[in-house]
Design an enzyme around this catalytic site. Structure first.
Site, PDB file in Angstrom:
ATOM      1  N   HIS A 188       0.839  -1.214   0.000  1.00 62.69           N
ATOM      2  CA  HIS A 188       0.000   0.000   0.000  1.00 62.69           C
ATOM      3  C   HIS A 188       0.868   1.257   0.000  1.00 62.69           C
ATOM      4  O   HIS A 188       1.285   1.713   1.059  1.00 62.69           O
ATOM      5  CB  HIS A 188      -0.917  -0.003   1.222  1.00 62.69           C
ATOM      6  CG  HIS A 188      -2.019  -1.009   1.122  1.00 62.69           C
ATOM      7  ND1 HIS A 188      -3.155  -0.794   0.392  1.00 62.69           N
ATOM      8  CD2 HIS A 188      -2.126  -2.248   1.625  1.00 62.69           C
ATOM      9  CE1 HIS A 188      -3.943  -1.844   0.459  1.00 62.69           C
ATOM     10  NE2 HIS A 188      -3.341  -2.757   1.193  1.00 62.69           N
TER      11      HIS A 188
ATOM     12  N   GLU B 285      -0.129   4.157  -0.454  1.00 64.53           N
ATOM     13  CA  GLU B 285      -0.918   5.319  -0.022  1.00 64.53           C
ATOM     14  C   GLU B 285      -0.859   5.579   1.477  1.00 64.53           C
ATOM     15  O   GLU B 285      -1.203   6.667   1.922  1.00 64.53           O
ATOM     16  CB  GLU B 285      -2.381   5.159  -0.481  1.00 64.53           C
ATOM     17  CG  GLU B 285      -3.175   4.054   0.202  1.00 64.53           C
ATOM     18  CD  GLU B 285      -3.006   2.674  -0.446  1.00 64.53           C
ATOM     19  OE1 GLU B 285      -1.989   2.459  -1.118  1.00 64.53           O
ATOM     20  OE2 GLU B 285      -3.876   1.810  -0.244  1.00 64.53           O
TER      21      GLU B 285
ATOM     22  N   SER C 256     -18.470  27.201   5.926  1.00 67.16           N
ATOM     23  CA  SER C 256     -17.814  28.509   5.885  1.00 67.16           C
ATOM     24  C   SER C 256     -17.106  28.723   4.547  1.00 67.16           C
ATOM     25  O   SER C 256     -17.180  29.809   3.961  1.00 67.16           O
ATOM     26  CB  SER C 256     -16.785  28.647   7.011  1.00 67.16           C
ATOM     27  OG  SER C 256     -17.434  28.554   8.249  1.00 67.16           O
TER      28      SER C 256
ATOM     29  N   SER D  25     -23.012  26.719   9.461  1.00 62.12           N
ATOM     30  CA  SER D  25     -22.946  26.115  10.793  1.00 62.12           C
ATOM     31  C   SER D  25     -21.769  26.649  11.589  1.00 62.12           C
ATOM     32  O   SER D  25     -21.671  26.450  12.788  1.00 62.12           O
ATOM     33  CB  SER D  25     -22.787  24.602  10.658  1.00 62.12           C
ATOM     34  OG  SER D  25     -21.497  24.313  10.147  1.00 62.12           O
ATOM     35  N   GLY D  26     -20.847  27.320  10.898  1.00 64.14           N
ATOM     36  CA  GLY D  26     -19.634  27.746  11.590  1.00 64.14           C
ATOM     37  C   GLY D  26     -18.520  26.745  11.402  1.00 64.14           C
ATOM     38  O   GLY D  26     -17.377  27.010  11.740  1.00 64.14           O
ATOM     39  N   GLY D  27     -18.840  25.579  10.864  1.00 63.93           N
ATOM     40  CA  GLY D  27     -17.814  24.583  10.576  1.00 63.93           C
ATOM     41  C   GLY D  27     -17.029  24.974   9.333  1.00 63.93           C
ATOM     42  O   GLY D  27     -17.359  25.947   8.655  1.00 63.93           O
ATOM     43  N   VAL D  28     -16.001  24.196   9.050  1.00 67.38           N
ATOM     44  CA  VAL D  28     -15.106  24.528   7.943  1.00 67.38           C
ATOM     45  C   VAL D  28     -15.842  24.492   6.597  1.00 67.38           C
ATOM     46  O   VAL D  28     -15.732  25.423   5.796  1.00 67.38           O
ATOM     47  CB  VAL D  28     -13.920  23.526   7.909  1.00 67.38           C
ATOM     48  CG1 VAL D  28     -13.003  23.826   6.741  1.00 67.38           C
ATOM     49  CG2 VAL D  28     -13.161  23.573   9.220  1.00 67.38           C
TER      50      VAL D  28
END
Ligand code: XMP
Length: 522
Positions: free
Chosen positions: A167, A169, A227, A221-224
């Site tokens: 893997h 990644e 916003s 909501s004020g979240g990233v």
């Protein structure tokens, strides 16, 4: 723009594969292995990556793809299951391994292979498989091996087909990103033009085109995510956008004001901003309710009701905007193959009674780190953009048992102190060492337990609540370990909380991993 397809065979790291590709400035999308060949042909692809998966490719009914996929003339890279399946379909043989390789494994690679250019000949990779390639199909040669695995990577340069048994990644394969870079940039020849500044620029143009002179409504909501969506839309259509910010009284300390400072009057963006102070309404609904799922439901439903009431005042709009991001799309089963694991929804959901014609989701193709980069590009303050994840139901699920206004204040204050001290220590570490602290948590917060116990303060007996500190390290938030925050920092936090926050006389540190615990407490 160049595009790479990540064909999902059900592997747990599929999103990580896609993120690594994007880190190489190459745009990619995740699709299920069930996607038909005509659709794939129509995608105008520069490369295809086949992910890992939990099956054995020689078993009946195992996910597979027809030979045609390897005959399109498009470079293909198979990872783990993807590599085995490629061999299985193209005349090789895959069998159960006598020695199962799991974890960090030493590997020798052929540095003459384009896949491993700039990779040291001896390196380390992350193995996780039961099966191995016992015989390669005609045309392939082995370009990497480990002690127990003769074909840790295979290639047929003439057909531009590549397979890697491990893997690349995951972070445990330190040279892995280089290998993915070698594939997408050198072998596929992608130009590397997926950059956030051009994303912002192009999206603004596309949004203007789509929205025209229409009206847009967005629940902030004020979240990233919401916003950044607001920032993008504001840049594109300005006052045609109305943001409704519902303060449910379950936000972190000062958070409502911080959001208002950015998006409200006098802030950075020119839009219509409506703040609804609905704290009391939520507290009233939550009074006497102890059961976690019930609390979540009440908060979610009430949020939609408040939002709808505001929307009604605004009247009909042309577009309802949402901050949906790419992992939401993949996890909801629309993109990749993985099962829906998270059952929780963001507060907001889709309101039933808002009158709109169409939905706009400007962040639908972005991963979280890309959303953040776009946010910074738009000039949204770093403190808001780099915010750690915060659940939709907010402090409602960080207060165990009944939620009251008094408890909200207690947990806000405790959490504020905790974050302040951790952030201070993290910054100091980084300034001194030039790299992030190894214990740096991916999410950390204080919660309020429903337990009261006896203590002494001065000469007095107290009978107060216990606060719980949580901090986790995680890659995908599906599994997590408690972060190893130095004891002296925890003690500073404990002392400050007990001294400064009325109503708390005991502080616990939560050591629980996920599973069996969850990151949030309810
Ligand atoms: P759990 O508690 O499920 O949390 O281990 C995993 C991650 O999801 C966040 N979380 C939520 N996010 N709405 C959200 O938007 C929710 O209802 C919700 N519940 C948990 C949690 O903060 C963590 O990052």
């Amino acid at each position: 723009m160049d595009k790479v397809l990540v064909l999902d065979f059900g592997g747990q790291y599929n999103q990580l594969v896609a993120r690594r590709v994007r880190e190489c400035n190459v745009y990619c999308e995740i699709y299920s292995y069930r996607t038909d060949i005509e659709t794939i042909k129509g995608m105008n692809l520069k490369g295809i990556i086949l992910t890992g998966g939990p099956n054995s490719c020689y078993e009946e009914g195992a996910p597979t793809y027809s030979k045609e996929l390897f005959e399109l003339g498009i470079p293909v890279l198979g990872l783990c299951y993807g590599a085995q399946m490629m061999q299985h379909v193209l005349g090789g043989k895959v069998e159960r391994a006598a020695v199962q390789e799991y974890g960090k494994t030493e590997i020798s690679v052929d540095t003459g292979s384009e896949l491993f250019s700039n990779v040291p000949a001896e390196t380390v990779c992350w193995m996780s498989h039961f099966d191995y390639i016992s015989k390669m199909g005609p045309g392939f040669k082995s370009v990497a091996h480990t002690k127990d695995c003769p074909v840790a990577a295979a290639e047929d340069v003439s057909r531009r087909l590549y397979g890697i048994q491990f893997h690349p990644e995951v972070l445990h394969t330190p040279e892995g990103t280089k290998m993915i870079y070698n594939f997408v940039r050198n072998i596929c020849g992608c130009a590397g033009d997926w950059k956030m500044d051009s994303f912002v620029e192009n999206t603004v143009i596309a949004l203007r085109e789509k929205i025209g002179s229409g009206k847009v409504l967005l629940g902030l909501s004020g979240g990233v995510d919401s916003s950044v969506a607001a920032g993008l839309l504001a840049r594109a259509v300005g006052k045609q956008l109305t943001c409704v910010f519902v303060d449910h009284g379950l936000l972190r300390k000062n958070e409502g004001d911080e959001v208002e400072a950015v998006f409200g009057k006098g802030g950075k963006f020119d839009l219509n901003f409506v703040r609804v102070n609905a704290q009391d309404r939520f507290y009233a609904k939550l009074a006497g309710v102890n059961e976690p799922e019930r609390k979540r439901k009440i908060i979610g439903e009430e949020f939609i009701r408040v939002f709808e009431e505001e929307a009604k005042k605004i009247g009909s709009v042309d577009f309802l905007a949402q901050g949906t991001i790419y992992p939401d799309v993949v996890e909801s089963g629309l993109g990749g193959e993985s099962a829906v694991i998270k059952s929780h929804h963001n507060v907001g959901g889709l309101p039933d009674f808002v009158d709109f014609k169409e939905i706009v989701e400007p962040l639908r193709n972005l991963f979280k780190d890309e959303v953040r980069k776009a946010g910074l590009e738009l000039g949204i303050p770093k403190a808001l953009v780099m915010r750690q994840p915060f659940p939709g139901p907010g402090l409602g699920i960080r207060i165990i048992g009944e939620v009251t206004a008094e408890k909200v204040t207690i947990v806000q204050d405790a959490d504020y102190i905790y974050r302040q001290e951790v952030d201070k220590a993290l910054e100091a570490y980084e300034a001194e060492n030039g790299k992030p602290a190894p214990w740096k948590p991916d999410q950390y917060y204080a919660a309020l337990t429903n337990m009261r116990s006896v203590g002494v303060m001065g000469d007095e007996r107290t009978y107060d609540y216990a606060a719980a500190l949580r901090a986790v390290k995680t890659i995908d938030f599906m599994t997590a370990e408690a972060a190893n925050i130095p004891f002296d920092i925890l003690q500073i936090v404990m002392n400050r909380i007990i001294k400064e926050v009325r109503g708390v006389n005991r502080v616990f540190y939560d050591l629980t991993s996920k599973p069996p615990g969850t990151i949030e407490m309810e």
